[in-house]
Design a protein around this motif. Structure first.
Motif, PDB file in Angstrom:
ATOM      1  N   ALA A  20      -1.197   2.177  -6.646  1.00 29.35           N
ATOM      2  CA  ALA A  20      -1.728   1.627  -5.402  1.00 29.35           C
ATOM      3  C   ALA A  20      -0.638   1.143  -4.467  1.00 29.35           C
ATOM      4  N   ALA A  79       0.175   3.429  -1.656  1.00 31.53           N
ATOM      5  CA  ALA A  79      -0.899   3.832  -0.760  1.00 31.53           C
ATOM      6  C   ALA A  79      -0.766   3.170   0.601  1.00 31.53           C
ATOM      7  N   GLN A  80      -1.357   3.822   1.591  1.00 32.73           N
ATOM      8  CA  GLN A  80      -1.507   3.340   2.964  1.00 32.73           C
ATOM      9  C   GLN A  80      -0.335   2.590   3.560  1.00 32.73           C
ATOM     10  N   ASP A 122      -0.167  -3.308   7.037  1.00 35.41           N
ATOM     11  CA  ASP A 122       0.262  -2.502   5.898  1.00 35.41           C
ATOM     12  C   ASP A 122       0.421  -3.376   4.659  1.00 35.41           C
ATOM     13  N   VAL A 151      -3.044  -4.679   3.435  1.00 34.94           N
ATOM     14  CA  VAL A 151      -3.846  -3.642   2.794  1.00 34.94           C
ATOM     15  C   VAL A 151      -3.310  -3.316   1.405  1.00 34.94           C
ATOM     16  N   ARG A 152      -1.998  -3.178   1.277  1.00 30.70           N
ATOM     17  CA  ARG A 152      -1.414  -2.839  -0.025  1.00 30.70           C
ATOM     18  C   ARG A 152      -1.740  -3.917  -1.055  1.00 30.70           C
ATOM     19  N   GLN A 184      -5.454  -3.806  -1.897  1.00 33.10           N
ATOM     20  CA  GLN A 184      -5.805  -2.571  -2.577  1.00 33.10           C
ATOM     21  C   GLN A 184      -5.382  -2.629  -4.040  1.00 33.10           C
ATOM     22  N   THR A 240      -8.031  -2.223  -7.087  1.00 37.84           N
ATOM     23  CA  THR A 240      -7.848  -1.138  -8.044  1.00 37.84           C
ATOM     24  C   THR A 240      -7.686  -1.676  -9.464  1.00 37.84           C
ATOM     25  N   TYR A 288      -9.210   1.430  -0.624  1.00 40.90           N
ATOM     26  CA  TYR A 288      -8.543   1.368   0.678  1.00 40.90           C
ATOM     27  C   TYR A 288      -9.447   0.754   1.739  1.00 40.90           C
ATOM     28  N   TYR A 289     -10.697   1.256   1.853  1.00 41.94           N
ATOM     29  CA  TYR A 289     -11.574   0.778   2.910  1.00 41.94           C
ATOM     30  C   TYR A 289     -12.063  -0.640   2.646  1.00 41.94           C
ATOM     31  N   PRO A 336      -6.351   6.770   5.133  1.00 40.93           N
ATOM     32  CA  PRO A 336      -5.281   6.358   4.209  1.00 40.93           C
ATOM     33  C   PRO A 336      -4.041   7.231   4.320  1.00 40.93           C
TER      34      PRO A 336
END
Length: 248
Positions: free
Chosen positions: A24, A27-28, A36, A39-40, A43, A47, A92-93, A215
């Protein structure tokens, strides 16, 4: 003996959580470094939760099913993988929706504007006052190309007409789905906007424009589906769905 079993199971759960954490982390990547980072971080948490829940389900199946400790550990590993993969589809969302709610200034611009007046729509649709409230979704269009790490711009046009030309409250609903290889759809949080919103419009045609983040690690061919619906007065909701794929 029992303590050794618990220790091995705990080791598997921890190892699988770390595996999905490292995945993860890549990601993104957003153009906005603060977004950024947010979100990381979220996420990873989402996860790992999915992988741990899956692992515990695997352990329960192995232990309470009367199997030996080897089966319990194997079940934990399989459960972690299944839980992690299932959770990763919406991580992600879920993460970006949480970040937007905490930081509204990060939400990408959207636009809702009147594109045709009452008389023009009346001529084009041959609308008669005796029809009562007329409500229709005209189109849902996604600007191309849709790139990983970018935004999908979606324009949804609809008309609403009233017998006397008076304003009317309209409920707009937007839904976003991730489509898997089997064509099954999983609804994910619609980023930056409430699922349902109510606005008051003058009769005519309106256009709703939203930007949906994609993503960074979305693979070419990744498929999404956007459903747009409107409801007004005593009329049942009318909707239109448009699928779009990541092209680059």
């Amino acid at each position: 003996m029992a303590s050794n079993k618990k220790a091995k199971v705990a080791s598997v759960v921890t190892a699988m959580g770390l595996l999905f954490s490292s995945t993860a982390l890549f990601a993104q990547e957003s153009a906005n470094s603060d977004l950024d980072s947010c979100v990381r971080q979220k996420q990873v948490i989402t996860t790992v939760k999915g992988s741990v829940v899956g692992a515990l389900a695997g352990v329960a199946g192995g232990l309470f099913g009367g199997n030996n400790k080897k089966d319990a550990v194997t079940g934990a590993a399989i459960g972690a993988v299944v839980g992690g993969i299932a959770g990763f589809a919406t991580a992600y969302y879920t993460a970006i929706d949480s970040c937007y709610k905490e930081n509204p200034s990060w939400i990408p611009e959207s636009n809702l504007q009147r594109t045709k007046d009452y008389n023009k729509v009346k001529r084009e649709t041959h609308y008669k006052p005796k029809q009562g409230v007329l409500l229709r979704v005209e189109s849902v269009k996604v600007a191309q190309p849709v790139k990983a790490g970018d935004f999908a711009e979606v324009d949804s046009a609809f008309i609403v007409m009233t017998p006397d030309g008076a304003e009317i409250p309209v409920t707009i609903e937007r839904k976003l789905f991730v489509v898997d290889d089997k064509g099954e759809q999983t609804e994910v949080p619609f980023p930056g906007h409430a699922t349902s919103e109510q606005h008051t419009f003058e009769p005519g045609e309106q256009q709703d424009t939203v930007r949906i983040p994609i993503p960074h690690d979305a693979k070419p061919g990744s498929l999404y589906s956007m459903r747009f619906s409107v409801a007004a007065g005593d009329k049942p909701p009318v909707d239109m769905t448009q699928q779009f794929a990541v092209t680059q």
